[in-house]
Design a protein around this motif. Structure first.
Motif, PDB file in Angstrom:
ATOM      1  N   MET A   1      -9.718   3.262   0.180  1.00 46.46           N
ATOM      2  CA  MET A   1      -8.803   3.106   1.311  1.00 46.46           C
ATOM      3  C   MET A   1      -8.347   4.477   1.790  1.00 46.46           C
ATOM      4  SD  MET A   1      -5.632   0.515   1.437  1.00 46.46           S
ATOM      5  CE  MET A   1      -4.535   0.487   2.867  1.00 46.46           C
TER       6      MET A   1
ATOM      7  N   CYS B   1      -4.472   5.962   0.063  1.00 47.88           N
ATOM      8  CA  CYS B   1      -3.547   4.919  -0.364  1.00 47.88           C
ATOM      9  C   CYS B   1      -3.156   5.282  -1.789  1.00 47.88           C
ATOM     10  CB  CYS B   1      -4.225   3.552  -0.329  1.00 47.88           C
ATOM     11  SG  CYS B   1      -3.152   2.229  -0.939  1.00 47.88           S
TER      12      CYS B   1
ATOM     13  N   HIS C   1      -9.149  -0.172  -3.794  1.00 45.63           N
ATOM     14  CA  HIS C   1      -8.045   0.784  -3.581  1.00 45.63           C
ATOM     15  C   HIS C   1      -8.518   2.222  -3.341  1.00 45.63           C
ATOM     16  CE1 HIS C   1      -4.498   3.198  -4.464  1.00 45.63           C
ATOM     17  NE2 HIS C   1      -5.096   3.695  -5.513  1.00 45.63           N
TER      18      HIS C   1
ATOM     19  N   GLU D   1      -0.975   3.558  -3.713  1.00 39.81           N
ATOM     20  CA  GLU D   1      -0.337   2.432  -4.393  1.00 39.81           C
ATOM     21  C   GLU D   1      -1.474   1.470  -4.734  1.00 39.81           C
ATOM     22  OE1 GLU D   1       3.060   1.387  -5.860  1.00 39.81           O
ATOM     23  OE2 GLU D   1       3.397   2.604  -4.082  1.00 39.81           O
ATOM     24  N   TYR D   2      -1.680   1.211  -6.011  1.00 38.54           N
ATOM     25  CA  TYR D   2      -2.837   0.387  -6.379  1.00 38.54           C
ATOM     26  C   TYR D   2      -2.762  -0.972  -5.691  1.00 38.54           C
ATOM     27  CZ  TYR D   2      -6.514  -1.964  -8.773  1.00 38.54           C
ATOM     28  OH  TYR D   2      -7.656  -2.670  -9.025  1.00 38.54           O
ATOM     29  N   CYS D   3      -3.826  -1.313  -4.931  1.00 41.48           N
ATOM     30  CA  CYS D   3      -3.765  -2.532  -4.117  1.00 41.48           C
ATOM     31  C   CYS D   3      -4.936  -3.462  -4.359  1.00 41.48           C
ATOM     32  CB  CYS D   3      -3.662  -2.169  -2.642  1.00 41.48           C
ATOM     33  SG  CYS D   3      -4.934  -1.026  -2.072  1.00 41.48           S
TER      34      CYS D   3
ATOM     35  N   HIS E   1       0.851  -1.180   0.000  1.00 39.21           N
ATOM     36  CA  HIS E   1       0.000   0.000   0.000  1.00 39.21           C
ATOM     37  C   HIS E   1       0.894   1.240   0.000  1.00 39.21           C
ATOM     38  CE1 HIS E   1      -3.585  -2.379   1.009  1.00 39.21           C
ATOM     39  NE2 HIS E   1      -2.825  -3.034   1.876  1.00 39.21           N
TER      40      HIS E   1
END
Ligand code: CUA
Length: 181
Positions: free
Chosen positions: A147, A136, A144, A138-140, A102
């Protein structure tokens, strides 16, 4: 050895550019003390909740008045979802992930770090009074974009050190575990 003039120009050009890049990195690191925002500290991502360092996510203050915020990232939430810290005070953030990578970002501040499972990311910064969005970056996964968390920064005088951190797990803290105070 005969080197074509045109090639010589490029060789010198590359040499100058490389020298500048290395010099700027060296100056930033040695003179300005600019370093990556973390250190190497590992953690078992499958046992984050049971780890003494993250049993009590949230904000706490130690005997010397140092403010620390512990945050756990997971698909698709930050735990806790709301933090309150004092303005103009150094706050050390310690963040880890229970699952995937993340990106912890306190929007419009310099508070940001990648969060990798297996590692504890850490940075220290301070804020002006206000409300900040934590996202967030960072692509999770599919959630995403949901978040997010909130950071409330209140005047020092209005801030009360949390007596009990928002601990979701009723696990007794062993002595000196560095949890809620
Ligand atoms: Cu977590 Cu994107």
């Amino acid at each position: 050895m005969k080197v074509d003039l045109y090639e010589k120009i490029w060789m010198w050009g590359v040499a100058v550019m490389l020298s500048l890049f290395f010099a700027s990195t060296a100056i930033a690191a040695l003179r300005d003390s600019i370093h990556p925002p973390s250190h190497v500290e590992t953690i078992d991502p499958a046992r984050v909740m049971a780890d003494a360092r993250f049993r009590a996510p949230g904000v706490s203050v130690d005997g010397n008045g140092r403010v620390e915020a512990r945050i756990i990232g997971m698909t698709f939430a930050w735990l806790p979802a709301e933090l309150t810290v004092p303005a103009g005070t150094a706050v050390t953030f310690r963040v880890t992930s229970m699952d995937v990578t993340h990106g912890f970002e306190i929007v419009r501040t310099d508070g940001q770090t990648m969060v990798l499972p297996g590692y504890v990311s850490q940075f220290t910064t301070q804020f002006d009074e206000g409300e900040y969005l934590v996202t967030c970056n960072e692509y999770c996964g599919i959630g995403h974009h949901t978040m997010a968390a909130k950071l409330h920064v209140v005047p020092r005088t209005a801030w009360k050190a949390p007596g009990v951190a928002m601990a979701p797990m009723p696990i007794a803290l062993p002595d000196g575990a560095g949890g809620a105070r």
